[in-house]
Motif scaffolding. Structure first.
Motif, mmCIF file in Angstrom:
data_model
loop_
_atom_site.group_PDB
_atom_site.id
_atom_site.type_symbol
_atom_site.label_atom_id
_atom_site.label_comp_id
_atom_site.label_asym_id
_atom_site.label_seq_id
_atom_site.Cartn_x
_atom_site.Cartn_y
_atom_site.Cartn_z
ATOM 1 N N GLY A 1 0.710 -1.230 -0.116
ATOM 2 C CA GLY A 1 0.063 0.031 0.125
ATOM 3 C C GLY A 1 1.113 1.180 -0.129
ATOM 4 O O GLY A 1 2.002 1.188 0.598
ATOM 5 N N THR A 2 0.414 2.496 -0.607
ATOM 6 C CA THR A 2 1.180 3.705 -0.699
ATOM 7 C C THR A 2 1.021 4.315 0.471
ATOM 8 O O THR A 2 0.249 4.064 1.321
ATOM 9 N N GLY A 3 1.820 5.440 0.554
ATOM 10 C CA GLY A 3 1.850 6.219 1.723
ATOM 11 C C GLY A 3 2.118 5.822 2.913
ATOM 12 O O GLY A 3 2.697 6.904 3.786
ATOM 13 N N GLU A 4 2.715 4.751 3.064
ATOM 14 C CA GLU A 4 3.163 4.479 4.046
ATOM 15 C C GLU A 4 4.596 3.410 4.070
ATOM 16 O O GLU A 4 4.753 2.231 3.761
ATOM 17 N N ALA A 5 5.683 4.123 3.845
ATOM 18 C CA ALA A 5 7.094 3.395 3.617
ATOM 19 C C ALA A 5 7.309 2.362 4.298
ATOM 20 O O ALA A 5 8.087 1.524 4.097
ATOM 21 N N TYR A 6 6.826 2.227 5.692
ATOM 22 C CA TYR A 6 7.231 1.381 6.574
ATOM 23 C C TYR A 6 6.441 -0.045 6.617
ATOM 24 O O TYR A 6 6.609 -0.990 7.255
ATOM 25 N N ASN A 7 5.610 -0.049 5.624
ATOM 26 C CA ASN A 7 4.780 -1.306 5.388
ATOM 27 C C ASN A 7 5.518 -2.281 4.607
ATOM 28 O O ASN A 7 6.134 -2.009 3.844
ATOM 29 N N GLU A 8 5.174 -3.502 4.990
ATOM 30 C CA GLU A 8 5.929 -4.495 4.327
ATOM 31 C C GLU A 8 5.207 -4.923 3.223
ATOM 32 O O GLU A 8 3.972 -4.794 2.825
ATOM 33 N N GLN A 9 6.001 -5.500 2.266
ATOM 34 C CA GLN A 9 5.575 -5.906 0.868
ATOM 35 C C GLN A 9 4.742 -7.293 1.013
ATOM 36 O O GLN A 9 5.255 -8.403 1.991
ATOM 37 N N PHE A 10 3.700 -7.495 0.254
ATOM 38 C CA PHE A 10 3.026 -8.731 0.539
ATOM 39 C C PHE A 10 3.374 -9.692 -0.819
ATOM 40 O O PHE A 10 3.455 -9.211 -1.976
ATOM 41 N N PHE A 11 3.880 -10.826 -0.740
ATOM 42 C CA PHE A 11 4.210 -12.032 -1.988
ATOM 43 C C PHE A 11 3.211 -12.547 -2.421
ATOM 44 O O PHE A 11 2.499 -13.370 -1.526
ATOM 45 N N GLY A 12 3.235 -12.846 -3.646
ATOM 46 C CA GLY A 12 2.434 -14.340 -3.961
ATOM 47 C C GLY A 12 3.040 -15.413 -3.918
ATOM 48 O O GLY A 12 4.532 -15.266 -3.588
ATOM 49 N N PRO A 13 2.745 -16.582 -4.283
ATOM 50 C CA PRO A 13 3.274 -17.676 -4.141
ATOM 51 C C PRO A 13 4.273 -18.104 -5.368
ATOM 52 O O PRO A 13 4.889 -19.250 -5.318
ATOM 53 N N GLY A 14 4.385 -17.278 -6.258
ATOM 54 C CA GLY A 14 5.395 -17.713 -7.186
ATOM 55 C C GLY A 14 5.075 -18.400 -8.459
ATOM 56 O O GLY A 14 4.113 -19.138 -8.428
ATOM 57 N N THR A 15 5.814 -18.365 -9.518
ATOM 58 C CA THR A 15 5.486 -18.839 -10.854
ATOM 59 C C THR A 15 6.865 -19.521 -11.175
ATOM 60 O O THR A 15 7.940 -18.731 -11.347
#
Lengths: 114, 116
Positions: A95-109
């Motif tokens: 999510g934007t606006g909050e640089a301290y938020n973690e990234q969420f990852f998909g399961p991958g291909t």
């Protein structure tokens, strides 16, 4: 893997073919990312998009292309110009606006060139 | 330029013993630091993060990490390792300012093996 789906899970490609990897998120996140993972090399950024209809090259963009027509979707095309495409591909969002938020990852291909 | 170093490709520890996975970083401005874990053929799962405040951060599954500004380190720790902790661990850093606020810079990963 929290609201991000990637398909297919496994993909096989013949040399000279373009293939498209799907990434969809229902988290209402503005920013999305594509990473490539190779053994012993960690994650390398391919492309990222911070808003719809805008995207930027990452560190290893050659041979790849993306589009961002919808907030929920950020497909990655691996073109025939990518010389060594066999790898594990991960999509992520934040999510934007909050640089301290973690990234969420998909399961991958996992892409394999035959 | 932003970067992360994980000096150990592999860490091996006996079950029940404490574990440490090392991470050092370089970033302009104040760092936001993250640890992720990856199981085989899966995406990355968030473990914990340091933003500001207490240098000791507690996260999921009993993991914690200590931020050390003078040594630019953010080592991951757990007092008592489990066999199920065996996985690939990534440290990542983001700077607190700039036009690409969301971008993370990852280390190369450390394979943790906990043997019974």
């Amino acid at each position: 893997d929290g609201g991000i789906t990637q398909s297919p899970k496994y993909l096989f490609r013949k040399e000279g073919q373009n293939v498209t990897l799907s990434c969809e998120q229902n988290l209402n996140h503005d920013a999305m990312y594509w990473y490539r993972q190779d053994p012993g090399q960690g994650l390398r950024l391919i492309y990222y998009s911070q808003i719809v209809n805008d995207f930027q090259k990452g560190d290893i963009a050659e041979g790849y292309s993306v589009s961002r027509e919808k907030k929920e979707s950020f497909p990655l095309t691996v073109t025939s110009a990518q010389k060594n495409p066999t790898a594990f591909y991960l999509c992520a969002s934040i999510g934007t606006g909050e640089a301290y938020n973690e990234q969420f990852f998909g399961p991958g291909t996992r892409l394999t060139v035959l | 330029a932003q970067s992360v170093a994980q000096p150990e490709d592999q860490v091996n520890v006996a079950e029940g013993n404490p574990l440490t996975v090392k991470c050092t970083y370089s970033v302009s401005g104040n760092p936001y630091l993250f640890w992720y874990v990856q199981y085989p053929n899966r995406g990355l799962q968030f473990l914990l993060k340091y933003i500001t405040g207490d240098n000791l951060v507690k996260g999921s599954y009993g993991f914690e990490a200590e931020f050390n500004k003078s040594q630019t380190s953010f080592h991951l720790k757990k007092p008592s390792a489990l066999v199920s902790d065996s996985a690939l661990y990534f440290c990542a850093v983001r700077r607190d300012r700039g036009s690409t606020l969301g971008r993370l810079y990852f280390g190369r990963g450390t394979q943790l093996t906990v043997w019974p």
